[in-house]
Design an enzyme around this catalytic site. Sequence first.
Site, PDB file in Angstrom:
ATOM      1  N   SER A 108       0.833  -1.205   0.000  1.00 48.93           N
ATOM      2  CA  SER A 108       0.000   0.000   0.000  1.00 48.93           C
ATOM      3  C   SER A 108       0.867   1.254   0.000  1.00 48.93           C
ATOM      4  O   SER A 108       0.602   2.208  -0.733  1.00 48.93           O
ATOM      5  CB  SER A 108      -0.890   0.039   1.252  1.00 48.93           C
ATOM      6  OG  SER A 108      -1.663  -1.125   1.350  1.00 48.93           O
ATOM      7  N   ARG A 163       0.747   7.941   6.165  1.00 51.83           N
ATOM      8  CA  ARG A 163      -0.072   7.028   6.962  1.00 51.83           C
ATOM      9  C   ARG A 163      -1.535   7.491   7.015  1.00 51.83           C
ATOM     10  O   ARG A 163      -2.456   6.674   7.069  1.00 51.83           O
ATOM     11  CB  ARG A 163       0.506   6.856   8.380  1.00 51.83           C
ATOM     12  CG  ARG A 163      -0.183   5.758   9.202  1.00 51.83           C
ATOM     13  CD  ARG A 163       0.730   5.158  10.256  1.00 51.83           C
ATOM     14  NE  ARG A 163       1.773   4.368   9.643  1.00 51.83           N
ATOM     15  CZ  ARG A 163       1.655   3.076   9.297  1.00 51.83           C
ATOM     16  NH1 ARG A 163       0.547   2.410   9.558  1.00 51.83           N
ATOM     17  NH2 ARG A 163       2.648   2.442   8.722  1.00 51.83           N
ATOM     18  N   HIS A 223      -2.929   6.359   3.795  1.00 49.32           N
ATOM     19  CA  HIS A 223      -3.097   4.901   3.919  1.00 49.32           C
ATOM     20  C   HIS A 223      -4.395   4.568   4.669  1.00 49.32           C
ATOM     21  O   HIS A 223      -5.115   3.640   4.311  1.00 49.32           O
ATOM     22  CB  HIS A 223      -1.880   4.319   4.647  1.00 49.32           C
ATOM     23  CG  HIS A 223      -1.971   2.864   4.962  1.00 49.32           C
ATOM     24  ND1 HIS A 223      -2.218   2.402   6.235  1.00 49.32           N
ATOM     25  CD2 HIS A 223      -1.874   1.776   4.169  1.00 49.32           C
ATOM     26  CE1 HIS A 223      -2.254   1.081   6.202  1.00 49.32           C
ATOM     27  NE2 HIS A 223      -2.048   0.671   4.975  1.00 49.32           N
TER      28      HIS A 223
END
Lengths: 209, 209
Positions: A13, A36, A39
């Site tokens: 990812s 993040r 994500h």
Amino acid sequence: MQTRKGQSIEDESMEIIEREVGSHPYNKMEWPIVRRIIHATADFDFAGENKIVFHKDAITSGINALKNGCSIIADVNGVIGGLNKQNPKDFGNNLICNISDPDLAERAKQENKTRAQMSMRIAASEMNGGILVIGNAPTALLEVIKMIREGVTKPALVIGIPVGFVSAAESKEELQTVDVPFITNTGRKGGSSCAASIVNALFKLLREN
Amino acid sequence: MQTRKGQSIEDESMEIIEREVGSHPYNKMEWPIVRRIIHATADFDFAGENKIVFHKDAITSGINALKNGCSIIADVNGVIGGLNKQNPKDFGNNLICNISDPDLAERAKQENKTRAQMSMRIAASEMNGGILVIGNAPTALLEVIKMIREGVTKPALVIGIPVGFVSAAESKEELQTVDVPFITNTGRKGGSSCAASIVNALFKLLREN
């Protein structure tokens, strides 16, 4: 706790995000945090229209506080739910969220405040030197800004990334005028997954640096 | 539990969403659910590019199951954290999330599965007639699809709205080929706030109808 398969999905990812994000204004400490968030949300707007804004001392102050076992205070249970639980166990951080306390609801009604506002007031002492994480309620963020200005509390870091249509964007602009290390963003977007992912990313930076 | 001030902010937010959303394809039972997702994310893509897709029996089956006190099984704690807690108290719904069980992590490693996959396997019996809520892990959704096809379990409703870059969109397409009531969406976006807001909206429809 991460299994090998889970880790491999996460790595893939992150590679996709790197490929697709294009140019961005973040430095090497900031980018792992923004990445993040992307994500956790699959939303590249957090590097664009709703971009993340860092106070110059935010990351250092946040990492040091976590390392020293500071309290982590959240406005809603969804933030606590999104945290990687091994980190606070390893570093001795207390997780606090008072929003579901029934006494609190009663007190909030009496003072015509939201429960989120009231939950900030009663966490003033844990918040001092702690990390405050607001993923949901602009009223909570505005209350904390008021408390900091009143000198009632001084957090090591305010992660202020509430989501919403009423006062969310404004509360985040206001946070940027306060003398406190902060991580926030522009616009209406945000949320508890987003807020939790910032804390998870700070712990990761702490472990790696 | 909602204070008057909290309710008034929510009402104002919903009015803003109504004004800004423009035309959309949802009927009068579906729209309050989509509107609540937009409220939770400030992201109109959930009525556009990442639009919500309803199985024809999803809302009826979900509401009936909730009314009869079915279990609600989530893939991550963030989903549980985002639920309005008064609803399951009033209707007797058991909230289940096994992802942080340490035995589970060990078993997942041995079988080279993710923790999310394994947590679905061990919840097969509660899932039967229950509502499954997946806000995070495509691997959990794919495992449940497999379990349904194997005849191991038959949920009353699958809310499958994982977020991510690896298999999220694909898992949601796959869900739409299974003989089970579902609520899902297209594309990468989703998440635990989004998933929790669907359950909260279903409870609201149950109370109002």
